[in-house]
Design a protein around this motif. Structure first.
Motif, mmCIF file in Angstrom:
data_model
loop_
_atom_site.group_PDB
_atom_site.id
_atom_site.type_symbol
_atom_site.label_atom_id
_atom_site.label_comp_id
_atom_site.label_asym_id
_atom_site.label_seq_id
_atom_site.Cartn_x
_atom_site.Cartn_y
_atom_site.Cartn_z
ATOM 1 N N ASN A 29 0.757 -1.390 0.003
ATOM 2 C CA ASN A 29 -0.022 -0.084 0.051
ATOM 3 C C ASN A 29 0.919 1.278 0.204
ATOM 4 O O ASN A 29 0.335 2.386 0.224
ATOM 5 C CB ASN A 29 -0.948 -0.055 1.240
ATOM 6 C CG ASN A 29 -0.385 0.164 2.582
ATOM 7 O OD1 ASN A 29 0.812 0.680 2.761
ATOM 8 N ND2 ASN A 29 -1.153 0.245 3.542
ATOM 9 N N MET A 32 -0.506 3.914 -2.070
ATOM 10 C CA MET A 32 -1.917 4.495 -1.851
ATOM 11 C C MET A 32 -2.254 5.909 -2.292
ATOM 12 O O MET A 32 -1.849 6.610 -1.793
ATOM 13 C CB MET A 32 -2.354 4.141 -0.456
ATOM 14 C CG MET A 32 -3.831 4.279 -0.084
ATOM 15 S SD MET A 32 -4.219 3.992 1.731
ATOM 16 C CE MET A 32 -3.479 5.815 2.459
ATOM 17 N N LYS A 33 -3.297 5.811 -3.094
ATOM 18 C CA LYS A 33 -3.829 7.379 -3.237
ATOM 19 C C LYS A 33 -5.234 7.751 -2.369
ATOM 20 O O LYS A 33 -5.515 8.646 -1.919
ATOM 21 C CB LYS A 33 -4.117 7.315 -4.644
ATOM 22 C CG LYS A 33 -4.758 8.747 -5.234
ATOM 23 C CD LYS A 33 -4.843 8.835 -6.657
ATOM 24 C CE LYS A 33 -5.195 10.284 -7.128
ATOM 25 N NZ LYS A 33 -5.402 10.328 -8.774
ATOM 26 N N SER A 34 -6.156 6.588 -2.544
ATOM 27 C CA SER A 34 -7.487 6.712 -1.717
ATOM 28 C C SER A 34 -7.435 5.382 -0.694
ATOM 29 O O SER A 34 -7.643 4.383 -0.979
ATOM 30 C CB SER A 34 -8.350 6.608 -2.788
ATOM 31 O OG SER A 34 -9.797 6.777 -1.850
ATOM 32 N N ALA A 37 -10.839 3.843 -1.613
ATOM 33 C CA ALA A 37 -10.937 2.925 -2.649
ATOM 34 C C ALA A 37 -9.934 1.518 -2.167
ATOM 35 O O ALA A 37 -10.357 0.612 -2.736
ATOM 36 C CB ALA A 37 -10.363 3.491 -3.837
ATOM 37 N N LEU A 38 -8.942 1.907 -1.551
ATOM 38 C CA LEU A 38 -8.295 0.561 -1.114
ATOM 39 C C LEU A 38 -8.789 -0.279 -0.109
ATOM 40 O O LEU A 38 -8.823 -1.632 -0.391
ATOM 41 C CB LEU A 38 -7.032 1.046 -0.390
ATOM 42 C CG LEU A 38 -5.902 0.100 0.103
ATOM 43 C CD1 LEU A 38 -5.558 -0.821 -1.004
ATOM 44 C CD2 LEU A 38 -4.587 0.459 0.600
ATOM 45 N N TYR A 198 -17.659 6.115 -4.651
ATOM 46 C CA TYR A 198 -16.489 5.869 -5.637
ATOM 47 C C TYR A 198 -17.035 5.085 -6.677
ATOM 48 O O TYR A 198 -18.052 4.465 -6.711
ATOM 49 C CB TYR A 198 -15.658 4.518 -4.799
ATOM 50 C CG TYR A 198 -15.027 5.241 -3.696
ATOM 51 C CD1 TYR A 198 -13.592 5.913 -4.082
ATOM 52 C CD2 TYR A 198 -15.511 5.121 -2.292
ATOM 53 C CE1 TYR A 198 -13.092 6.374 -2.745
ATOM 54 C CE2 TYR A 198 -14.716 5.726 -1.277
ATOM 55 C CZ TYR A 198 -13.630 6.208 -1.499
ATOM 56 O OH TYR A 198 -13.025 7.021 -0.511
ATOM 57 N N ASP A 202 -12.797 4.583 -10.710
ATOM 58 C CA ASP A 202 -11.848 4.915 -9.348
ATOM 59 C C ASP A 202 -11.262 3.892 -8.832
ATOM 60 O O ASP A 202 -9.950 3.833 -8.441
ATOM 61 C CB ASP A 202 -12.686 5.710 -8.438
ATOM 62 C CG ASP A 202 -13.457 6.980 -8.763
ATOM 63 O OD1 ASP A 202 -12.994 7.675 -9.581
ATOM 64 O OD2 ASP A 202 -14.586 7.158 -8.569
ATOM 65 N N ASN A 205 -8.473 2.503 -11.309
ATOM 66 C CA ASN A 205 -7.254 3.433 -11.035
ATOM 67 C C ASN A 205 -6.489 2.964 -10.068
ATOM 68 O O ASN A 205 -5.155 3.099 -10.015
ATOM 69 C CB ASN A 205 -7.649 4.767 -11.246
ATOM 70 C CG ASN A 205 -8.285 5.131 -12.722
ATOM 71 O OD1 ASN A 205 -8.026 4.328 -13.697
ATOM 72 N ND2 ASN A 205 -8.871 6.346 -12.880
ATOM 73 N N GLU A 206 -7.131 2.909 -8.793
ATOM 74 C CA GLU A 206 -6.506 2.631 -7.612
ATOM 75 C C GLU A 206 -5.721 1.411 -7.591
ATOM 76 O O GLU A 206 -4.567 1.245 -7.183
ATOM 77 C CB GLU A 206 -7.563 2.762 -6.527
ATOM 78 C CG GLU A 206 -6.892 2.396 -5.209
ATOM 79 C CD GLU A 206 -6.161 3.664 -4.618
ATOM 80 O OE1 GLU A 206 -5.272 3.839 -3.652
ATOM 81 O OE2 GLU A 206 -6.581 4.970 -5.051
ATOM 82 N N TYR A 210 -1.252 -0.814 -7.593
ATOM 83 C CA TYR A 210 -0.398 -1.642 -6.593
ATOM 84 C C TYR A 210 0.358 -2.736 -7.426
ATOM 85 O O TYR A 210 -0.065 -2.990 -8.394
ATOM 86 C CB TYR A 210 -1.350 -1.946 -5.548
ATOM 87 C CG TYR A 210 -2.175 -0.907 -4.959
ATOM 88 C CD1 TYR A 210 -1.446 0.001 -3.906
ATOM 89 C CD2 TYR A 210 -3.321 -0.871 -5.106
ATOM 90 C CE1 TYR A 210 -2.094 0.654 -3.212
ATOM 91 C CE2 TYR A 210 -3.995 0.087 -4.370
ATOM 92 C CZ TYR A 210 -3.555 0.917 -3.438
ATOM 93 O OH TYR A 210 -4.119 1.979 -2.869
#
Length: 285
Positions: A29, A32-34, A37-38, A198, A202, A205-206, A210
């Motif tokens: 992670n 991680m951006k969100s 979402a993760l 979400y 989204d 993209n998340e 990874y």
């Protein structure tokens, strides 16, 4: 009697899967951006892996509709705790998170005394105080107590998790264990997606941010951790199982030092982990 009828087997599976999840997820992670979402992605893939375990347990469902209502309420709380835990894991070392996780035991004792009118037992109170001290030790830095947002998130999530456990006691025994796991991760994923607004793009993209192998290993190990923890408590004595579970904090601290060469607060982490184990033993006496 097979090996899988022994609580010891499930405890070993838990320790391996919990440590594996903590370490692999921490590595997975980093981009991680969100956090929301993760959380959805992790819960979704965990539910998929749980499907594989359905044939290994007797398929049962409760007949009492009230049980489903209680479970639904609990899943709302699980959605919040999972979301907070994902971000807390992002900002904390696995060993630190493992110690903080035991705060839920302290909150359970408090709720038991306050709402269930349980007896005020000295060893339990002493154990709770030791657990709190172990967590405060981790926040001690350069002569002062410092609580960052990840530390606070973990405290809040453990508080909410204790509430969920209070209203969700023994429900898991009335379900196929793997199916129960699917419910407790898929409904929170749905709730986070709806309330977080979400979109599929989204999440896609998340997910692309990874390392896929690490992420899938993390999801599988979390699935195994959830199933094994419940099964160990079903088969074994809580007074024995719970203290053994706390060994994850010591193992994580050693892995961080020996493998990852992370010397940050090593002595504090080890002392906190040992105190934590002692505290949980006293609580479960």
């Amino acid at each position: 009697m097979s090996l899988f009828d022994l609580w010891e087997t499930w405890v070993i599976i838990y320790l391996i899967s919990a440590v594996l999840f903590a370490q692999v997820f921490k590595a997975a992670n980093r981009n991680m951006k969100s956090a929301g979402a993760l959380t959805i992605l992790l819960e979704f893939f965990t539910a998929l892996f749980a499907l594989l375990f359905i044939p290994f347990f007797k398929f049962t469902l409760p007949n009492d509709f009230n049980i489903y209502i209680i479970l639904l309420i609990a899943t709302f709380l699980y959605a919040i705790t999972d979301r907070l835990n994902i971000e807390a894991r992002y900002g904390l070392d696995p060993s630190t998170f493992s110690v903080l996780k035991q705060l839920s035991t302290v909150f359970m004792i408090f709720f038991g005394i306050l709402f269930l009118k349980e007896k005020l037992i000295f060893t339990r109170v002493l154990g709770a105080i030791i657990i709190i001290f172990a967590n405060l030790l981790l926040a001690f830095e350069k002569g002062k107590l410092k609580f960052n947002k990840y530390f606070i998130m973990s405290i809040i999530s453990n508080f909410l998790f204790a509430i969920a456990m209070l209203i969700n006691v023994n429900i898991s025994e009335q379900f196929n264990l793997a199916f129960y796991t699917i419910i407790t991760v898929s409904i929170p994923a749905f709730l986070i997606k709806v309330f977080g607004k979400y979109k599929i793009i989204d999440l896609k993209n998340e997910f692309n941010m990874y390392h896929k192998k690490e992420f899938l290993i993390a999801a599988f190990s979390w699935c195994l951790m959830l199933i094994s923890s419940v099964k160990a408590y079903q088969l074994g004595d809580i007074a024995i199982v719970a203290p053994i579970f706390t060994l994850t904090s010591i193992v994580n601290a050693m892995i961080e030092f020996l493998v990852l060469k992370n010397k940050n607060k090593l002595i504090q982490k080890l002392i906190a982990a040992i105190l934590l184990t002692l505290g949980v033993i006293l609580v479960k006496l």
